[in-house]
Each structure stands twice: as structure tokens, then as C-alpha cells.
Design a protein around this motif. Structure first.
Motif, mmCIF file in Angstrom:
data_model
loop_
_atom_site.group_PDB
_atom_site.id
_atom_site.type_symbol
_atom_site.label_atom_id
_atom_site.label_comp_id
_atom_site.label_asym_id
_atom_site.label_seq_id
_atom_site.Cartn_x
_atom_site.Cartn_y
_atom_site.Cartn_z
ATOM 1 N N GLY A 60 0.796 -1.067 -0.105
ATOM 2 C CA GLY A 60 -0.017 0.100 -0.112
ATOM 3 C C GLY A 60 1.135 1.259 0.007
ATOM 4 O O GLY A 60 2.039 1.220 -0.205
ATOM 5 N N PRO A 61 0.377 2.447 0.391
ATOM 6 C CA PRO A 61 0.909 3.516 0.518
ATOM 7 C C PRO A 61 2.151 3.467 1.583
ATOM 8 O O PRO A 61 1.865 2.727 2.618
ATOM 9 C CB PRO A 61 -0.052 4.678 0.724
ATOM 10 N N ARG A 62 3.205 4.217 1.354
ATOM 11 C CA ARG A 62 4.110 3.929 2.181
ATOM 12 C C ARG A 62 3.896 4.965 3.586
ATOM 13 O O ARG A 62 2.698 5.435 3.782
ATOM 14 C CB ARG A 62 5.421 4.667 1.915
ATOM 15 N N ALA A 63 4.864 5.000 4.481
ATOM 16 C CA ALA A 63 4.474 5.554 5.820
ATOM 17 C C ALA A 63 4.195 6.869 5.533
ATOM 18 O O ALA A 63 4.452 7.919 4.806
ATOM 19 C CB ALA A 63 5.655 5.571 6.619
ATOM 20 N N ASP A 64 3.253 7.425 6.483
ATOM 21 C CA ASP A 64 2.735 8.906 6.491
ATOM 22 C C ASP A 64 3.976 9.546 7.082
ATOM 23 O O ASP A 64 4.304 9.603 8.439
ATOM 24 C CB ASP A 64 1.449 9.027 7.470
ATOM 25 N N LEU A 65 4.386 10.682 6.447
ATOM 26 C CA LEU A 65 5.551 11.628 7.140
ATOM 27 C C LEU A 65 5.204 12.859 7.332
ATOM 28 O O LEU A 65 6.201 13.769 7.580
ATOM 29 C CB LEU A 65 6.798 11.495 5.781
ATOM 30 N N SER B 184 14.172 14.091 -0.800
ATOM 31 C CA SER B 184 14.497 12.678 0.157
ATOM 32 C C SER B 184 12.986 12.246 0.399
ATOM 33 O O SER B 184 12.993 10.962 0.372
ATOM 34 C CB SER B 184 15.282 12.931 1.206
ATOM 35 N N ALA B 185 12.038 12.910 1.024
ATOM 36 C CA ALA B 185 10.754 12.509 1.451
ATOM 37 C C ALA B 185 10.019 12.026 0.115
ATOM 38 O O ALA B 185 9.376 10.838 0.265
ATOM 39 C CB ALA B 185 10.111 13.305 2.152
ATOM 40 N N SER B 186 10.154 12.800 -0.811
ATOM 41 C CA SER B 186 9.425 12.593 -2.298
ATOM 42 C C SER B 186 9.621 11.119 -2.762
ATOM 43 O O SER B 186 9.183 10.453 -3.365
ATOM 44 C CB SER B 186 9.255 13.730 -3.083
ATOM 45 N N LEU B 187 11.174 11.143 -2.797
ATOM 46 C CA LEU B 187 11.674 9.969 -3.479
ATOM 47 C C LEU B 187 11.406 8.616 -2.503
ATOM 48 O O LEU B 187 11.072 7.454 -3.104
ATOM 49 C CB LEU B 187 13.261 9.809 -3.329
ATOM 50 N N PHE B 188 11.487 8.823 -1.261
ATOM 51 C CA PHE B 188 10.826 7.652 -0.268
ATOM 52 C C PHE B 188 9.557 7.184 -0.781
ATOM 53 O O PHE B 188 9.083 6.014 -0.971
ATOM 54 C CB PHE B 188 10.992 8.235 1.107
ATOM 55 N N ASP C 227 14.234 4.626 -2.196
ATOM 56 C CA ASP C 227 14.932 4.699 -1.064
ATOM 57 C C ASP C 227 16.556 4.804 -1.300
ATOM 58 O O ASP C 227 17.185 5.794 -0.494
ATOM 59 C CB ASP C 227 14.981 3.423 -0.297
ATOM 60 N N ASN C 228 17.079 4.450 -2.232
ATOM 61 C CA ASN C 228 18.675 4.687 -2.424
ATOM 62 C C ASN C 228 18.732 6.152 -2.883
ATOM 63 O O ASN C 228 19.663 6.608 -2.416
ATOM 64 C CB ASN C 228 18.934 3.900 -3.685
ATOM 65 N N ALA C 229 17.864 6.621 -3.741
ATOM 66 C CA ALA C 229 18.070 8.191 -4.296
ATOM 67 C C ALA C 229 17.773 8.872 -2.954
ATOM 68 O O ALA C 229 18.547 10.068 -3.021
ATOM 69 C CB ALA C 229 17.177 8.302 -5.270
ATOM 70 N N MET D 234 15.884 7.959 7.473
ATOM 71 C CA MET D 234 16.605 6.825 7.111
ATOM 72 C C MET D 234 15.936 5.545 7.605
ATOM 73 O O MET D 234 16.011 4.668 7.174
ATOM 74 C CB MET D 234 18.198 7.198 7.565
ATOM 75 N N GLY D 235 15.465 5.781 8.759
ATOM 76 C CA GLY D 235 14.857 4.605 9.752
ATOM 77 C C GLY D 235 13.991 3.829 8.942
ATOM 78 O O GLY D 235 13.410 2.792 9.167
#
Length: 367
Positions: A174-179, A218-222, A227-229, A254-255
Motif C-alpha cells: 500500500g502507500p508508504r509511511a505517513d511522513l 528525500s521525502a518525495s523519493l521515499f 530509497d536509494n536516491a 533513514m529509519g
């Protein structure tokens, strides 16, 4: 009377409605700040939807309240198992057995590690959902049981023999973590740079605009599963004149990053890119091909020199030391080309080295 949020969430977990359980618990957060059951249940819901970062955060909160709960330790062990950190996972399983010598869940997990504890198997099982059998137990899914029983009754009424199995499908990504909690506050956004730079060493001197862009990128790429970018942008922040507050949030981000496989690595970096600006690529993952030499195997560890780019024995880009600390150690044929998936690190002399995760060699010796 309204049911407590924890009871509602537990019911949703039993029905495998993990995202709904997360929503219910997050809506009730203010009422359960110091509740072990709340943080354990929320952490477990996050674990099952694949959000290891939020799972780890809530499990840590739970452990500050109750240290030796076996269900909690199983959840924390599962996070390390997902990441391929077998040694840390085993420590948690052994801790469970110290408290409960007959704990069947910890015993089963240790047996899995003993028989299949290599990175490749763990990655496959994490990807296809089989690793969930070593997550904290959720209880019986009564909805599935009821449906199965009804189907059986219908089969009996009509004289049919119905074969049935009570199963559930692996959770789809699903969608990734809510940042949202990692968004820069107005105060942080107004003071992105260090005020006093006299006491530090900064490899990158960035403007406010550059710091803000690196953090947002960084947040957008996550969120794009890159994750690597994202790690490369985080490294830019950590080695720059960004404020302590921005750096702290970058480290938290990063976690949430996941370890890739050969197939899932979306952003690969060349040897030239990494070696020319090493600090930008620390903790990034690379998939490099070449030939190996100077293989040394000691117990459960192995090291060798990777001749990067030398797969065709024509162009040598550089030589990198690769270290493996897994069991069993990979078997490598020095006569064939090899691909290595590893995490970028640096040795005491400042040279790039790789912490190996996976090795691939074609039967034909070519890619």
C-alpha cells in the motif's frame, strides 16, 4: 456504548484489515499516550502493512512501558528479520526463550533462521508474505471461519464434498509511511542553516533553498519507493551546514528505508560516481559486476576484492573490498563474472568498501 479503540483495532487485525486498524488507533492517540497495549497493537498493525519505521517506533514506546513481553519481542525480532539483520533477530528470540523456554513461536523462528537464514531467502519470504508467519500472532479470523463453515454446510446439504482451506493472502503493498510528523515546522523552515559554523566540519555548504530542496526531495523519493536516491539526498543534508533539527529529521527518515534486492533496486550508482564523492553515497546500495580475487573465508564471514567493471576482462573501473557476514557464506567461482549487491561504506583509510548482501553468478559466466 462505544467500544474502546483498542478493542476495535484488535478486531480489525483479526480480520486482516491492517490499514483500518492503523486509522482507528491513530485517531485515538491522545487517549492512550502511555498505554502498552495501544503502542503494541499499533506497531503490529504497521508491521503487517510493511511500514517498519512506524512499527519500530511504536514497539520502542511499548517496551519502555513493559520490557519483557514476549509478543512485543516477537514483533521487534520480525523487524530485524525483514531487514536481513539475522543476528539482532536471533538475540530477541533468545531473550524470549530465556523468559519462556517453551515458547513455540520463538523456537519456530529460530529453526527458520537455522535452515533458511540467508539474505536471499529472507528477501523472497518478506516480499511474498511468507515471513508473516513469524510476526506476532493475530488470533483467529472469525469472518473467514464463518464463511468456511457456511460453505461446508452448503456442501453437505447438496451432497457435495467441499474442500476448504482457511487462508489469507499476503498484504499487497500500500502507500508508504505517513511522513506528516517529519514535515519541517515553520520555525525549522525559517532557520535551515547552522548559525555558528565555527565548531564544525561541513563538506557541503548549502543555501536555504538547497537544504529545503534536498529534504523535500528525500521525502518525495521515499514515497516513490526510491530509497536509494533518497539516501543520497539525506547524506547531502547530514554532511552539510544544515541545522541540527533538519539533520535529526533526516536521520529519522533513514529509519524508514528498506533494503533492496537485485530486482527491486531502482537507482544504481556507478563506481565512478561513488568514488568521486563518497560521502554522498554512504549507506546507499549498489549492484556492481566484475571479477573476484583474494577470497578469504573465516567461519561465517568472507571477504574478497571485487574488480569492478572487469566482467568482460577488458575494462577495470576500480578494486573494492567486499565483506560478507552471513551464514552460509556465498559460494563464488573465481573463473566466472559476478554481480554483487552491497551497501556502500568506508574503511579506516577512507576508501570505499561494500558490505555484501547478495551475490549472483550465471551458470554461463555472463550476464
Amino acid at each position: 456504548m462505544k467500544r474502546p479503540a483498542i478493542d476495535v483495532a484488535r478486531g480489525l487485525l483479526r480480520r486482516r484489515r491492517f490499514s483500518d486498524a492503523v486509522r482507528v488507533l491513530n485517531d485515538a492517540r491522545e487517549f492512550y499516550e502511555n498505554s502498552f497495549d495501544y503502542h503494541y497493537t499499533l506497531g503490529t498493525a504497521y508491521l503487517y502493512i510493511g511500514d517498519s519505521g512506524n512499527a519500530a517506533f511504536n514497539y520502542e514506546r511499548a517496551r519502555k512501558i513493559k520490557v519483557n513481553d514476549s509478543k512485543l519481542l516477537m514483533g521487534q525480532a520480525a523487524i530485524f528479520l525483514r531487514r536481513g539483520d539475522v543476528e539482532r533477530a536471533v538475540q530477541y528470540y533468545l531473550e524470549i526463550l530465556e523468559n519462556e523456554p517453551e515458547n513455540k513461536y520463538a523456537k519456530a523462528a529460530l529453526e527458520f533462521v537455522r535452515r533458511h537464514g540467508d539474505y536471499e531467502t529472507i528477501c523472497r519470504w518478506a516480499d511474498d508474505g511468507r515471513l508473516m508467519k513469524y510476526y506476532p500472532a493475530l488470533g483467529i479470523n472469525y469472518v473467514l471461519c464463518t464463511k468456511a463453515f457456511a460453505a461446508l454446510c452448503i456442501g453437505v446439504l447438496f451432497g457435495s464434498l467441499i474442500a476448504y482451506r482457511l487462508t489469507y493472502s499476503p498484504v499487497a503493498k500500500g502507500p508508504r509511511a505517513d511522513l506528516t510528523s517529519l514535515a519541517l515546522t515553520s520555525d525549522e523552515a525559517s532557520e535551515l542553516k547552522e548559525r555558528d559554523m565555527s565548531g564544525g566540519v561541513y563538506h557541503y555548504i548549502l543555501s536555504d533553498r538547497e537544504i529545503k530542496k534536498a529534504y523535500e526531495d528525500s521525502a518525495s523519493l521515499f514515497q516513490q519507493y526510491r530509497d536509494n536516491a533518497a539516501q543520497r539526498e539525506v547524506n547531502l543534508i547530514l554532511n552539510s551546514n544544515a541545522s541540527v533539527a533538519v539533520k535529526q529529521k533526516a536521520r529519522i527518515l533513514m529509519g524508514y528505508f528498506s533494503e533492496p534486492t537485485f530486482d527491486s533496486l531502482k537507482d544504481n550508482f556507478t563506481y565512478r560516481e561513488v568514488s568521486s564523492d563518497l560521502l554522498r553515497y554512504i549507506d546507499c546500495w549498489v549492484d556492481w559486476s566484475g571479477r573476484v580475487s583474494s577470497v578469504v573465508t573465516e567461519g561465517n564471514s568472507q571477504s574478497f576484492d571485487l574488480l569492478v567493471g572487469y566482467a568482460d576482462m577488458k575494462n577495470l573501473e576500480g578494486i573494492v573490498k567486499v565483506y560478507f557476514a552471513i551464514k552460509p557464506v556465498p559460494e563464488i567461482d573465481g573463473e566466472k563474472a559476478v554481480r554483487v549487491l552491497g551497501k556502500v561504506s568506508v574503511d579506516e583509510s577512507g576508501k570505499v568498501v561494500l558490505k555484501g548482501k547478495s551475490v549472483f553468478q550465471s551458470v554461463k559466466g555472463e550476464f
